[in-house]
Design an enzyme around this catalytic site. Sequence first.
Site, mmCIF file in Angstrom:
data_model
loop_
_atom_site.group_PDB
_atom_site.id
_atom_site.type_symbol
_atom_site.label_atom_id
_atom_site.label_comp_id
_atom_site.label_asym_id
_atom_site.label_seq_id
_atom_site.Cartn_x
_atom_site.Cartn_y
_atom_site.Cartn_z
ATOM 1 C CD GLU A 192 -5.482 0.486 3.003
ATOM 2 O OE1 GLU A 192 -6.227 0.619 2.013
ATOM 3 O OE2 GLU A 192 -5.312 -0.587 3.585
ATOM 4 N NE ARG A 234 -3.650 -2.464 0.286
ATOM 5 C CZ ARG A 234 -3.336 -3.661 -0.186
ATOM 6 N NH1 ARG A 234 -2.207 -3.839 -0.861
ATOM 7 N NH2 ARG A 234 -4.142 -4.692 -0.013
ATOM 8 C CB SER A 241 -8.999 -1.412 4.213
ATOM 9 O OG SER A 241 -9.548 -2.636 3.786
#
Length: 341
Positions: free
Chosen positions: A334, A164, A238
């Site tokens: 995130e 990520r 998320s």
Amino acid sequence: MKLEHQKNIQMLNTLRIPSVANAYVNCRSLLEIRQAIAWACDHDKKVYVLGGGSNVIPLQHIQGLVLQPKLKGIEVFVHNNDEVLVKAGAGENWHSIVCYCVERGYHGVENLALIPGDMGAAPIQNIGAYGAELKDVFWQLEALNIQTQQLEVFDFADCDFGYRDSVFKNAKRDQYIITSVTLKLSTKAKPNLSYPALASHLRERGIDNVDAKDILNAVIHIRRSKLPDPRLVPNAGSFFKNPVVSVQQYQTLLASFPDIPAYEVSLTQKKLAAAWLIEQTGWKGKPLDKVLVHKDHALVLTNPSCEIADKVLGLADAIARDVRAKFDISLELEPRLIGEL
């Protein structure tokens, strides 16, 4: 270029956070992006790039220029006998690109179906799901240097992809606006069934000779069964990264929490399930200031009452504190913030 002042961008982020940008522009060409950057420089405004709005937390008042690069267009080039290059504008919807490729028999992106957002944001986040990541099919991208206004090409090695993560979240943060992304895909089926839940779903349905369409449909079904639709329940998917820890730290945790799930990252690292950690602290399904953790997925924070960013971040901070107190693990957000705290 159509510049808007005091623009309400609540409907441009999937958390439906009320937010007003001091200036906003929707750019549909490279020329308009350059014009917008020039305006920001002339007026001493910081540029905030907003894609599909699915992975952001906009603050209540954004003093800079919010720029949405809505460049469209898809091109396909033959790379060699078994591969094609698919180039798409930054403003193309990611899931639509996945469907476009699968329908034409281009393999490699099917595991990444139904991830919300635009093409331009995909490499920034190195989006990933069900055993695949953007970097697995990445060829190159083009991005406009905000300072020089020159278009630059980034190859795989230039992007420094991680979990990520990419160079655009670190060394090159806020320095570029991605205008197009090119993927390298295969014309031959190469099913990726490394993710257990995906393989199990297909096996239960008696699908043996798996192709890209089978995986696409399976991923869509699984995602819809586990994650709330942001069009119905405001959320950003998320909310925390799955933390990566050393094998030594994992062994220490295992002694106290024998059921802790973990996945091997390397010989020296393990990835833990953030959702499991959050569940153990009792936050699953719980609210705070009208923002709540989803009842079916602890990694998803929902904003049904359309509260401001401070309240969303307040819940995130409370969760992170409890996880740190119980497991000595720091959770990382995130979604990225738009605006200055």
